[in-house]
Scaffold this motif. Structure first.
Motif, mmCIF file in Angstrom:
data_model
loop_
_atom_site.group_PDB
_atom_site.id
_atom_site.type_symbol
_atom_site.label_atom_id
_atom_site.label_comp_id
_atom_site.label_asym_id
_atom_site.label_seq_id
_atom_site.Cartn_x
_atom_site.Cartn_y
_atom_site.Cartn_z
ATOM 1 N N ILE A 7 5.104 17.412 21.506
ATOM 2 C CA ILE A 7 3.745 17.331 20.951
ATOM 3 C C ILE A 7 2.800 18.009 21.946
ATOM 4 O O ILE A 7 1.988 18.848 21.590
ATOM 5 C CB ILE A 7 3.330 15.847 20.736
ATOM 6 C CG1 ILE A 7 4.316 15.150 19.790
ATOM 7 C CG2 ILE A 7 1.903 15.757 20.206
ATOM 8 C CD1 ILE A 7 4.210 13.637 19.768
ATOM 9 N N ARG A 42 8.537 15.841 18.902
ATOM 10 C CA ARG A 42 8.143 16.096 17.508
ATOM 11 C C ARG A 42 9.292 16.835 16.821
ATOM 12 O O ARG A 42 10.222 17.327 17.490
ATOM 13 C CB ARG A 42 6.856 16.926 17.439
ATOM 14 C CG ARG A 42 6.983 18.318 18.041
ATOM 15 C CD ARG A 42 5.831 19.229 17.649
ATOM 16 N NE ARG A 42 5.884 20.489 18.391
ATOM 17 C CZ ARG A 42 6.613 21.538 18.042
ATOM 18 N NH1 ARG A 42 7.402 21.493 16.978
ATOM 19 N NH2 ARG A 42 6.613 22.640 18.772
ATOM 20 N N ASN A 79 6.976 12.153 23.635
ATOM 21 C CA ASN A 79 6.272 13.423 23.457
ATOM 22 C C ASN A 79 7.078 14.325 22.515
ATOM 23 O O ASN A 79 6.971 15.529 22.558
ATOM 24 C CB ASN A 79 6.121 14.071 24.857
ATOM 25 C CG ASN A 79 5.224 15.292 24.849
ATOM 26 O OD1 ASN A 79 4.435 15.483 23.915
ATOM 27 N ND2 ASN A 79 5.348 16.128 25.878
#
Ligand code: URA
Length: 253
Positions: free
Chosen positions: A147, A159, A157
């Motif tokens: 992210i 995605r 963190n």
């Protein structure tokens, strides 16, 4: 002949015949079966030598692709990653799992599926009566999609990879498939399923259905991370894995 010697020959014969089958042979002439069992003409020795050489060649081919991946900068994931995560397992695996992309743990170690979701995947593989080393595990993208790409040391963190990132990286997975030639692929979760099948169907609909990618059978299932969030998904995943086992054992679903 001593019984122990005969048992040893049978053991090697079993391994050789399994290797034969790994290589897509599903028939063996009955004379050859006799040769195998009596170890006539040094059949076992030459069969073992043949397969060892072939597997070394496959490993070398995979290492060449791995080297290419390790210096890839084709997309922006290459700027923020700590390590590329190529894949792990047997170069002659009949079963290949494809996840969505490395997370924090995988980025730090350069190995796929080693975090909590990975540990659950290992349990699923073992419940299928395989070992992690028997199968091949990889991802549709080889670098950690973050992210905040400026903060690779931050946890949570992760995605999903974008469609463009998957499309850019797909060539490497195709090369891996070309070498390993699995009999069946299991896509784990929506991203890798959509990335390989190029469709927008929700994973809850596609899971457990038999598809094909580049002539290889493919069954999508839920991602192990989804199972950690919702244990009710374990049952459908097991239903899907039973189909995979059935296909590997009988060639039919
Ligand atoms: N999730 C994935 O999709 N792949 C990994 O390697 C780890 C977690």
């Amino acid at each position: 002949m001593k019984l122990s010697k005969y048992l040893e020959i049978l053991h090697i014969a079993k391994i050789s015949l399994e290797e034969y089958s790994n290589w897509g042979q599903d028939e063996i002439h009955k004379d050859a079966t006799t040769d195998v069992l009596s170890n006539k003409n040094g059949f076992l020795k030459s069969a073992c030598q043949f397969f060892c050489t072939e597997n070394t060649n496959l490993r070398e081919k995979l290492n060449n692709i791995k080297r290419k991946v390790s210096c890839c900068k084709k997309c922006s994931l290459g700027e923020s990653r700590l390590n590329t995560v190529f894949g792990s397992g047997s170069e002659s695996a009949k079963l290949m799992f494809v996840g969505e992309g490395p997370g924090y743990d995988e980025d730090h170690k350069g190995e796929p599926f080693i975090g909590r979701a990975g540990q659950l995947l290992t349990k699923i593989i073992e419940a299928m009566d395989y070992k992690r080393e028997d199968v091949y595990i990889s991802n549709i993208v080889k670098c950690h999609p973050m992210i905040d790409p400026h903060n690779p040391e931050k946890r949570s963190n992760d995605r999903s990879p974008s469609f463009e990132e998957m499309r850019t990286c797909l060539a490497y997975l195709d090369m891996q498939l070309e070498v390993i030639k699995p009999k069946i692929i299991v896509t784990l979760g929506a991203s890798s399923t959509k990335g390989l099948l190029n469709n927008e169907e929700p994973i809850s609909k596609t899971r457990g259905t038999l598809k094909e990618y580049r002539g290889i059978k493919l069954i999508p299932t839920f991602h192990p991370a989804a199972l950690l969030r919702n244990p009710n998904l374990k049952k459908p995943v097991w239903e899907d894995m039973k189909k995979v086992i059935c296909y590997l054992e009988t060639g039919e679903i």
